[in-house]
Design a protein around this motif. Structure first.
Motif, mmCIF file in Angstrom:
data_model
loop_
_atom_site.group_PDB
_atom_site.id
_atom_site.type_symbol
_atom_site.label_atom_id
_atom_site.label_comp_id
_atom_site.label_asym_id
_atom_site.label_seq_id
_atom_site.Cartn_x
_atom_site.Cartn_y
_atom_site.Cartn_z
ATOM 1 N N THR A 79 0.887 -1.083 0.019
ATOM 2 C CA THR A 79 0.005 0.014 -0.011
ATOM 3 C C THR A 79 0.753 1.152 -0.059
ATOM 4 N N ALA A 125 2.167 1.793 -3.365
ATOM 5 C CA ALA A 125 1.077 2.181 -4.240
ATOM 6 C C ALA A 125 0.975 3.735 -4.102
ATOM 7 N N THR A 148 -5.360 4.511 -4.508
ATOM 8 C CA THR A 148 -4.490 3.547 -4.759
ATOM 9 C C THR A 148 -5.628 2.299 -4.889
ATOM 10 N N CYS A 164 -4.973 0.442 -8.591
ATOM 11 C CA CYS A 164 -4.671 -0.986 -8.372
ATOM 12 C C CYS A 164 -5.732 -1.884 -9.100
#
Length: 348
Positions: free
Chosen positions: A50, A53, A298, A302
């Motif tokens: 995370t 990202a 994110t 993603c």
């Protein structure tokens, strides 16, 4: 992917107000990665998928190069100001509609605040358990608690987009009235003010009551299998039920969605795992974001990158063409949510 409509995020909790220093940002980032306590010495929670990202996708939205150091990113965030940074991040996320769980802490944005900051649509999802807890705080008897809870649920149904529940188990029939009264009496007698609802009979009663309204119901289930009897029992009589499991149970949720016409499931963090186990129109995108507006960015990026890789792989194998890939991505990213939550088209 080019040419796609904005995403519909079917589940999130809102973003924080105010400035965030390194420590408070790390605290929210720790929660996002499922960690507790400070990061190991010499490391940071930016040292996670995370965190990577965030460093990849968020700095350009604030005028920085991708993968800039965390300290520089946070300094730029403070320089821009929390309010403007949140707006830039939310508006750059690619999400056009948010379904926000109501009853979140005051420190997080409401649906209206999120809609204004993101210049997008935002709709409330009412969580059943806090609804009953608020009634219990002002109820003096079992009769008043049950009556006012029913009234509160009916009133919520007039304005909310969906209900949500954290029920981990529900069998194939609604609890009988006497059973509900005894459970309410038991819970109210032993309850301290502000205590969370943990009485299983009352949770099941609320869940069946929500189904009776005809609105979609989100089921936040760590593992969806204990709800299998409830899913079977509501076939043909209830509204859409949407499974939001925890990792690693997204595959099982997709299989249950495939098995029941009225059941849908979150596509999860790895759509390549779930799209092979359910029809594409039974799966939906969500960010699950809480606290950091970066998590909306994110989550969306993603998801789109994972879908892009998957449909390219299918195209290379001759399973689908580019147009099919866009259509499938749109279906999971926004189309199915628009249909089952009865949302009008909204531009991000």
């Amino acid at each position: 992917m080019d040419g796609l409509p904005p995403l519909i995020d079917q589940h999130s909790h809102g973003a924080v107000h105010g400035e965030l220093g390194l420590g408070s940002f790390e605290t929210h980032l720790a929660a996002a990665v499922g960690a507790h306590g400070p990061a190991p010495a010499g490391t940071s929670y930016f040292d996670s998928f995370t965190g990577l990202a965030i460093r990849r996708w968020c700095p350009p939205l604030l005028g920085l190069e991708p993968q800039c150091p965390p300290a520089r990113y946070l300094a730029r965030r403070r320089e821009v100001g929390a309010y403007r940074a949140g707006r830039l991040l939310l508006r750059g996320s690619g999400i056009g509609t948010f379904l926000l769980e109501a009853g979140t802490p005051d420190a997080l944005t409401s649906a209206g605040e999120l809609a204004a900051a993101a210049e997008a649509g935002a709709h409330e999802v009412v969580r059943l358990e806090p609804l009953a807890e608020q009634v219990a705080d002002t109820s003096g008897s079992v009769d008043s608690f049950l009556g006012y809870t029913s009234e509160a649920l009916y009133a919520a149904a007039q304005h909310t987009t969906a209900f949500a529940s954290g029920a981990t188990y529900c069998d194939g029939h609604a609890p009988a009235a006497g059973e509900v009264r005894r459970a309410a009496d038991r819970w109210l007698r032993g309850r301290r003010p502000g205590e969370r609802l943990g009485e299983p009979v009352l949770v099941r009663h609320l869940l069946w009551s929500a189904v009776a309204t005809g609105l979609p119901v989100q089921l936040h289930c760590p593992d969806p299998r204990p709800l299998a009897a409830f899913l079977r029992a509501t076939a043909g009589i209830g509204p859409a039920l949407v499974l939001l499991p925890r990792t690693p149970h997204h595959r099982r949720a997709a299989e249950l969605a495939a098995a029941h016409a009225h059941v849908y499931a979150d596509a999860g963090p790895r759509p390549e795992d779930t799209l092979g186990r359910a029809p594409f129109g039974k799966l939906l995108f969500s960010s699950g974001a809480r606290g950091l507006p970066e998590l909306y960015v994110t989550g969306a990026r993603c998801f789109l990158r994972a879908m892009g890789r998957l449909v390219r792989e299918w195209a290379d194998e001759g399973l689908c063409g580019a147009e099919d890939g866009r259509r499938i991505t749109e279906m999971v990213g926004s189309g199915t949510a628009r249909r089952i939550y009865r949302l009008s088209a909204e531009a991000g």
